[in-house]
Scaffold this motif. Structure first.
Motif, short mmCIF file in Angstrom:
data_model
loop_
_atom_site.label_atom_id
_atom_site.label_comp_id
_atom_site.label_asym_id
_atom_site.label_seq_id
_atom_site.Cartn_x
_atom_site.Cartn_y
_atom_site.Cartn_z
N VAL A 33 0.84 -1.20 0.00
CA VAL A 33 0.00 0.00 0.00
C VAL A 33 0.87 1.25 0.00
CG1 VAL A 33 -1.66 1.33 1.36
CG2 VAL A 33 -2.02 -1.10 1.01
N GLY A 34 1.96 1.24 0.76
CA GLY A 34 2.87 2.38 0.77
C GLY A 34 3.50 2.63 -0.58
N ILE A 35 3.90 1.59 -1.27
CA ILE A 35 4.48 1.73 -2.60
C ILE A 35 3.46 2.29 -3.58
CG2 ILE A 35 5.34 0.41 -4.59
CD1 ILE A 35 6.80 -1.38 -2.56
N ILE A 36 2.24 1.81 -3.50
CA ILE A 36 1.19 2.31 -4.40
C ILE A 36 0.90 3.78 -4.14
CG2 ILE A 36 -1.27 2.12 -4.95
CD1 ILE A 36 -0.95 -0.93 -4.57
N GLU A 37 0.76 4.17 -2.88
CA GLU A 37 0.46 5.57 -2.57
C GLU A 37 1.60 6.50 -2.97
OE1 GLU A 37 -1.53 7.14 0.58
OE2 GLU A 37 -2.66 5.36 1.10
N ILE A 38 2.82 6.12 -2.69
CA ILE A 38 3.95 6.97 -3.08
C ILE A 38 4.05 7.05 -4.59
CG2 ILE A 38 6.48 7.12 -3.04
CD1 ILE A 38 6.30 6.05 -0.14
N GLY A 39 3.82 5.94 -5.27
CA GLY A 39 3.84 5.95 -6.74
C GLY A 39 2.79 6.87 -7.33
N LEU A 40 1.58 6.86 -6.76
CA LEU A 40 0.52 7.74 -7.26
C LEU A 40 0.85 9.22 -7.01
CD1 LEU A 40 -2.67 5.72 -6.32
CD2 LEU A 40 -1.77 6.17 -8.60
N VAL A 41 1.44 9.52 -5.88
CA VAL A 41 1.82 10.91 -5.61
C VAL A 41 2.93 11.36 -6.56
CG1 VAL A 41 2.87 12.45 -3.89
CG2 VAL A 41 1.03 10.91 -3.22
N THR A 84 -4.49 16.50 -18.37
CA THR A 84 -4.82 15.28 -17.64
C THR A 84 -4.21 15.36 -16.25
OG1 THR A 84 -4.74 14.04 -19.69
CG2 THR A 84 -4.65 12.77 -17.67
N LEU A 85 -5.05 15.36 -15.23
CA LEU A 85 -4.55 15.37 -13.85
C LEU A 85 -4.91 14.05 -13.18
CD1 LEU A 85 -5.22 19.00 -12.68
CD2 LEU A 85 -3.05 17.84 -12.76
N VAL A 86 -3.97 13.52 -12.46
CA VAL A 86 -4.14 12.25 -11.80
C VAL A 86 -4.79 12.48 -10.43
CG1 VAL A 86 -2.92 10.24 -10.91
CG2 VAL A 86 -2.15 11.34 -12.98
N LEU A 87 -5.73 11.66 -10.08
CA LEU A 87 -6.40 11.64 -8.78
C LEU A 87 -7.39 12.76 -8.55
CD1 LEU A 87 -3.37 10.73 -6.48
CD2 LEU A 87 -4.94 9.19 -7.61
N SER A 145 -6.11 12.26 0.30
CA SER A 145 -5.47 11.04 0.78
C SER A 145 -6.29 9.85 0.32
CB SER A 145 -5.40 11.06 2.31
OG SER A 145 -4.85 9.87 2.79
N LEU A 146 -5.64 8.84 -0.21
CA LEU A 146 -6.36 7.69 -0.74
C LEU A 146 -6.83 6.75 0.36
CD1 LEU A 146 -4.20 6.87 -3.85
CD2 LEU A 146 -6.35 8.08 -3.75
N THR A 147 -5.96 6.47 1.32
CA THR A 147 -6.31 5.48 2.33
C THR A 147 -6.25 6.01 3.74
OG1 THR A 147 -4.04 4.72 2.50
CG2 THR A 147 -5.43 3.61 0.88
N GLY A 148 -5.59 7.12 3.96
CA GLY A 148 -5.40 7.60 5.32
C GLY A 148 -4.37 6.74 6.04
N PHE A 149 -3.59 6.02 5.28
CA PHE A 149 -2.59 5.09 5.79
C PHE A 149 -1.36 5.87 6.23
CE2 PHE A 149 0.88 2.11 4.84
CZ PHE A 149 0.52 1.12 5.72
N LEU A 150 -0.92 5.71 7.45
CA LEU A 150 0.20 6.44 8.02
C LEU A 150 0.09 7.94 7.75
CD1 LEU A 150 3.10 4.06 6.95
CD2 LEU A 150 2.00 4.17 9.16
N PRO A 151 -1.00 8.59 8.18
CA PRO A 151 -1.27 9.96 7.79
C PRO A 151 -0.21 10.97 8.21
CG PRO A 151 -2.73 9.29 9.56
CD PRO A 151 -1.99 8.07 9.11
N GLY A 156 0.53 16.19 4.52
CA GLY A 156 0.74 17.51 5.09
C GLY A 156 -0.40 17.84 6.05
N PRO A 157 -0.48 19.10 6.45
CA PRO A 157 -1.57 19.52 7.33
C PRO A 157 -2.93 19.26 6.67
CG PRO A 157 0.11 21.21 7.18
CD PRO A 157 0.45 20.17 6.16
N GLY A 158 -3.88 18.79 7.44
CA GLY A 158 -5.20 18.50 6.91
C GLY A 158 -5.30 17.15 6.24
N GLY A 159 -4.27 16.32 6.35
CA GLY A 159 -4.32 14.98 5.78
C GLY A 159 -4.26 14.94 4.27
N GLN A 160 -3.71 15.97 3.65
CA GLN A 160 -3.61 16.01 2.19
C GLN A 160 -2.16 15.89 1.77
OE1 GLN A 160 -5.56 19.74 1.37
NE2 GLN A 160 -7.46 18.69 0.89
N ARG A 161 -1.99 15.39 0.56
CA ARG A 161 -0.66 15.32 -0.03
C ARG A 161 -0.49 16.54 -0.93
NH1 ARG A 161 -2.44 10.85 1.60
NH2 ARG A 161 -1.24 8.99 1.90
N ILE A 162 0.60 17.24 -0.77
CA ILE A 162 0.84 18.47 -1.50
C ILE A 162 1.87 18.20 -2.60
CG2 ILE A 162 1.59 20.87 -1.31
CD1 ILE A 162 -0.87 20.25 0.38
N VAL A 163 1.52 18.56 -3.83
CA VAL A 163 2.48 18.48 -4.94
C VAL A 163 2.67 19.88 -5.49
CG1 VAL A 163 2.04 16.08 -5.55
CG2 VAL A 163 0.67 17.84 -6.58
#
Length: 178
Positions: A33-41, A84-87, A145-151, A156-163
């Motif tokens: 799950v960690g590999i998938i989430e990091i790959g998607l980000v 095209t934006l992912v997610l 956040s896709l899963t809330g896994f290891l938030p 970042g703040p608010g449980g979101q991933r910042i790109v």
């Protein structure tokens, strides 16, 4: 005789094999799950950078010359979010994309984040240059956040991933002025 020994061995090890599998299953799922989430980000980061580069080309060619600063930023926002934006979709991109378009004039550029790591809305401005100006475009997009896994470790703040994406360029000095 060999069949009896094999059957006895199978009966004795089936319980221990289940316990060993149970002990290894949870860490295996965590890693996958960690590999998938990091790959998607990372994929979302690459797509945002690519879309920002495409938006910069619009400004760089002089298509924003003669527009107000807000209209130039709106043009860049449209070019980024229509790609095209992912997610996230186009509507979510328009809602959460923070865009900074400014002329590079030697003054310091403020940080996009405050001391707590949250996005600083005051750091984003709109500017529009003339032919030959050096420009900076910064884009910040908050992904859900896709899963809330290891938030706390990967969000970042608010449980979101910042790109983020940045581009520095010079407006074509031979661009036609409107």
């Amino acid at each position: 005789m060999a069949m009896q020994a094999f059957a006895r061995l199978k009966r004795e090890e089936s319980g221990s094999m289940l316990v060993e599998f149970g002990l290894l299953f949870i860490p295996l799922v965590v890693v996958i799950v960690g590999i998938i989430e990091i790959g998607l980000v990372l994929l979302a980061q690459q797509v945002l950078q690519s879309n920002t580069s495409n938006a910069v080309r619009v400004i760089e060619r002089g298509e924003a010359l003669g527009l107000s600063a807000e209209d130039a930023r709106s043009l860049a926002r449209q070019a980024i979010c229509s790609g095209t934006l992912v997610l996230v979709g186009e509507a979510a991109c328009n809602a959460s994309l923070k865009l900074d378009v400014r002329i590079i004039d030697g003054s310091p550029v403020p940080s996009m984040f405050d001391d707590e790591g949250a996005i600083d809305d005051d750091a984003f401005g709109a500017g529009n240059g003339v032919a030959g100006n050096a420009m900076l475009v910064r884009a910040v997009l908050a992904l859900p956040s896709l899963t809330g896994f290891l938030p706390d470790l990967i969000t970042g703040p608010g449980g979101q991933r910042i790109v983020t994406a940045q581009a520095v360029f010079r407006i074509d000095p031979y661009a036609p002025s409107l």
